[in-house]
Design an enzyme around this catalytic site. Sequence first.
Site, mmCIF file in Angstrom:
data_model
loop_
_atom_site.group_PDB
_atom_site.id
_atom_site.type_symbol
_atom_site.label_atom_id
_atom_site.label_comp_id
_atom_site.label_asym_id
_atom_site.label_seq_id
_atom_site.Cartn_x
_atom_site.Cartn_y
_atom_site.Cartn_z
ATOM 1 N N HIS A 94 0.837 -1.207 0.000
ATOM 2 C CA HIS A 94 0.000 0.000 0.000
ATOM 3 C C HIS A 94 0.871 1.256 0.000
ATOM 4 O O HIS A 94 2.021 1.217 0.462
ATOM 5 C CB HIS A 94 -0.884 0.038 1.262
ATOM 6 N N CYS B 266 -2.898 0.135 9.690
ATOM 7 C CA CYS B 266 -3.947 -0.791 9.199
ATOM 8 C C CYS B 266 -4.908 -1.258 10.268
ATOM 9 O O CYS B 266 -6.014 -1.674 9.960
ATOM 10 C CB CYS B 266 -3.368 -2.106 8.675
HETATM 11 N N1 GLY Z 1 -2.621 -9.083 4.564
HETATM 12 C C1 GLY Z 1 -2.943 -7.752 4.323
HETATM 13 C C2 GLY Z 1 -3.530 -7.580 2.975
HETATM 14 O O1 GLY Z 1 -2.967 -8.146 2.065
HETATM 15 O O2 GLY Z 1 -4.516 -6.958 2.749
#
Ligand code: GLY
Length: 253
Positions: A160, A247
């Site tokens: 991200h 996150c």
């Molecule tokens: N494991 C985090 C994702 O890939 O969204």
Amino acid sequence: MPIAYTRAVSPTLADCELTHLEREPLDVARAAREHAAYETVLARLGATVLHLPPEPDLPDAVFVEDTAIVLDEIAVITRPGAPSRRPETASTAAALAAHRPLAHIRTPGTLDGGDVLVAGRRIYVGLSKRTNPAAIEQLAALLAPLDYQVIPVAFAGCLHLKSGVTRVAEGLLLLNPAWVDPRKFPGHRAVAVDPAEPHAANALAIGGSVVHPAHHPRTRARLEAEGLRVEPVEMTELAKAEAGVTCCSLLLH
Ligand code: GLY
């Protein structure tokens, strides 16, 4: 006092999505302890921690940030790029409806909240394997009437945008320059991660402190040298699931 929505670690976490990491043995009980300690730190820093309903069959459901973008005026419910993650958004929407008017990213758009970096009225959105131009166009159209400018950002090397850059203070970024180009963020100064810690750019600014994974001490020293107060949190198991500190919560200011 912000509200921080979190969600319990799913017992299926070891089956999570992985994009840039190899799968390693993952101790789910330890991940749950890390998550509980993270919640304790958020509460100590002044957040009211509220829990989204557990989703034991959705491995990545603990990573609630990916399911919504919460601004003062609106919450945009995402359409996560990994199909396995799309069922996570329903319970987020149900909870956020009590706080904000809702809007939704629709097909063919896909967008993960981890790709969205809010800097005042500028919203930087990473073009990633999870977030596509259709979603960025939708987001721009939803937010333009609210006087936000949505700016697409190309990057490479991590899952991200916020795996590679986060905002640690007004006008100050923490960034891995091998993955994200600091020139994309005018008006900001950037602290680079220590080169030995490429995954150290994900930090969460909250309550006058910066929450940061304890296993990145060299980058922590760089943040402290900037005069920032750093709250280290254990994140080794959650990091194996390709997660960072942003996150694991959705903040409502
Ligand atoms: N494991 C985090 C994702 O890939 O969204």
